[in-house]
Design an enzyme around this catalytic site. Sequence first.
Site, PDB file in Angstrom:
ATOM      1  N   HIS A  17     -10.448  13.102  -5.778  1.00  8.71           N
ATOM      2  CA  HIS A  17     -10.531  12.557  -7.136  1.00  8.71           C
ATOM      3  C   HIS A  17     -11.351  11.270  -7.156  1.00  8.71           C
ATOM      4  CE1 HIS A  17      -7.589   9.530  -6.037  1.00  8.71           C
ATOM      5  NE2 HIS A  17      -6.763  10.470  -5.610  1.00  8.71           N
ATOM      6  N   HIS A  20     -10.965   8.490  -4.476  1.00  7.91           N
ATOM      7  CA  HIS A  20     -11.646   8.698  -3.190  1.00  7.91           C
ATOM      8  C   HIS A  20     -13.134   8.355  -3.324  1.00  7.91           C
ATOM      9  CE1 HIS A  20      -8.357  11.893  -3.074  1.00  7.91           C
ATOM     10  NE2 HIS A  20      -7.993  11.020  -2.158  1.00  7.91           N
ATOM     11  N   CYS A 128      11.092  18.403   2.971  1.00  8.95           N
ATOM     12  CA  CYS A 128       9.925  17.609   3.388  1.00  8.95           C
ATOM     13  C   CYS A 128       9.824  17.590   4.915  1.00  8.95           C
ATOM     14  CB  CYS A 128      10.022  16.170   2.924  1.00  8.95           C
ATOM     15  SG  CYS A 128       9.866  15.923   1.161  1.00  8.95           S
ATOM     16  N   HIS A 146      11.849  16.518  -4.122  1.00  6.13           N
ATOM     17  CA  HIS A 146      12.652  17.736  -4.281  1.00  6.13           C
ATOM     18  C   HIS A 146      13.929  17.555  -5.093  1.00  6.13           C
ATOM     19  CE1 HIS A 146      10.127  18.522  -0.661  1.00  6.13           C
ATOM     20  NE2 HIS A 146       9.905  19.614  -1.359  1.00  6.13           N
ATOM     21  N   LYS A 297     -18.696  10.459 -28.128  1.00  5.70           N
ATOM     22  CA  LYS A 297     -19.225  11.617 -28.867  1.00  5.70           C
ATOM     23  C   LYS A 297     -19.619  12.747 -27.931  1.00  5.70           C
ATOM     24  CE  LYS A 297     -21.063   8.985 -32.751  1.00  5.70           C
ATOM     25  NZ  LYS A 297     -21.896   7.805 -32.543  1.00  5.70           N
TER      26      LYS A 297
HETATM   27 ZN   LIG Z   1      11.889  16.439  -0.052  1.00  3.55          ZN
END
Ligand SMILES: [Zn+2]
Length: 501
Positions: A17, A20, A128, A146, A297
């Site tokens: 993005h 970066h 994770c 989560h 515009k």
């Molecule tokens: Zn997690």
Amino acid sequence: MSYYVTTPIYYVNAEPHLGHAYTTIAADILARHMRQRGEDVFFLTGTDEHGEPVAQAAERLGVGPRELADKNSERFRDLVQRINATNDFFIRTSDPEHEAKVQEVVQKIHDNGYVFEGTYEGYYCPRCADFKTDAELVDGNKCAIHLIELEREKEDNWFFQLSAFQEPLEKLYADNPQWVTPESRYNEALSFIKQGLNDISLSRARLRWGVPVPWDESQVIYVWIDALLNYYTALSYARPGEDLTDRYWPARHLIGKDILKFHAVIWPAMLMAAGIEVPKSIFIHGYLLMDEHKMSKSLGNVIDPFEVMDRFGTDTLRYYIFREVRFGNDGSISAAGFEERYNSELANEYGNLASRSLAMIGRYRDGVVPDATPAELDELRGLPGRVSERLDAVDLTGALEEIWEAVRRLNRYVQDEEPWKLAKDEANAQRIDQILYSLAEGLRSVSVLLSAYMPDTADRLLQALGQPDLGLDSAEYGARPGGAQVGDLAPLFPRIETAAA
Ligand SMILES: [Zn+2]
């Protein structure tokens, strides 16, 4: 002199993005400018690839982590190309040469007595597959990603004795007030150190996708330690058969403010522990915020950097983001802001000045720049020195402001002199010579300096002026004699066609 500049390495699981692109373009501007000064430059960027998020994403997709990293790393390589960055190497932390060098440095930290065995205790998220810091918890003890209740678990792993570097770090900061800039970030890092440093985990026992701890292959090196070392390891293998470490180390880092602690506290301590010289400097920039309320515009209400590059060229984005927001601070960019600066500054002030000047040299002097004494224009005198000074301080916006003052001075000059009126009378020939020479030299000087920001645009204009040399030693206004044959130039910045009918 050598000049080694780095960007952070980008985590392969993220979508490339603007953030970066922002750091990488900044590093590229510095690298290009330093090359113009004849410095021996090395510019590094790359991808951070280890750790559980990559391993888990790969598992969900039914591929190996290496395969996923290969694929995702490619997207960052594409981004680097697209923004026209001139990096000398693209490092990947899954490179075997990087991994071997990480092991070598970590072994040295161990052998120097800064590693001990300990027990890590904290909230563990099984999804994770990682321990969570307090900042990563929500509603007491839930995983922020989560949203499940986490249990406290323990893991035996290896620790780095960060606390042993409390005093050396304080001394480093006291002796080098410019070590971290801007000053607010220096103060932030130093106050963190002064609160007292805790030892940190150097390894993880549960993870497999990483660099094995050399004396205990049942564990892998913590992903941040592995990643930070990229700045050092890259030099040992970026050029096959050559070790560039002595030539370029230590580095100058450019980073975003979110990773200050890792770079300004943990990283120098790791290097001290391994007996390696600490980085030369760390510059911390702010965030580009999207202002979605200012409609344009042609671009709608949300500025998409990729659309800007596609429609208006990479140079326009490279210019706009450093012109609009002071580098180092947070600031807003918008589609309307882009359109405004494109039309008024790029198309009108710079693009028009270039086409007008070339057209007059064609019409009044058969396309040959006359030789003359340059007109006294204060904003042009000494400009290369002022720009260099700003860029030495990583003031990318300030340098651009200096250049733009000169562009505006040239516009005022041509408006005040009105050469199209003077040209009607042969008696004004000498004055016309001076005006045309001053415009050609002024345009040449600002374009040489702008080429770090807008390489394609500056190159086109310098070619048209018959003066393609980018060296800063001859960038001074009036440094070149007349006599060059000018060529054709298509509009540098065609006016934006608005989508609305
Ligand atoms: Zn997690």
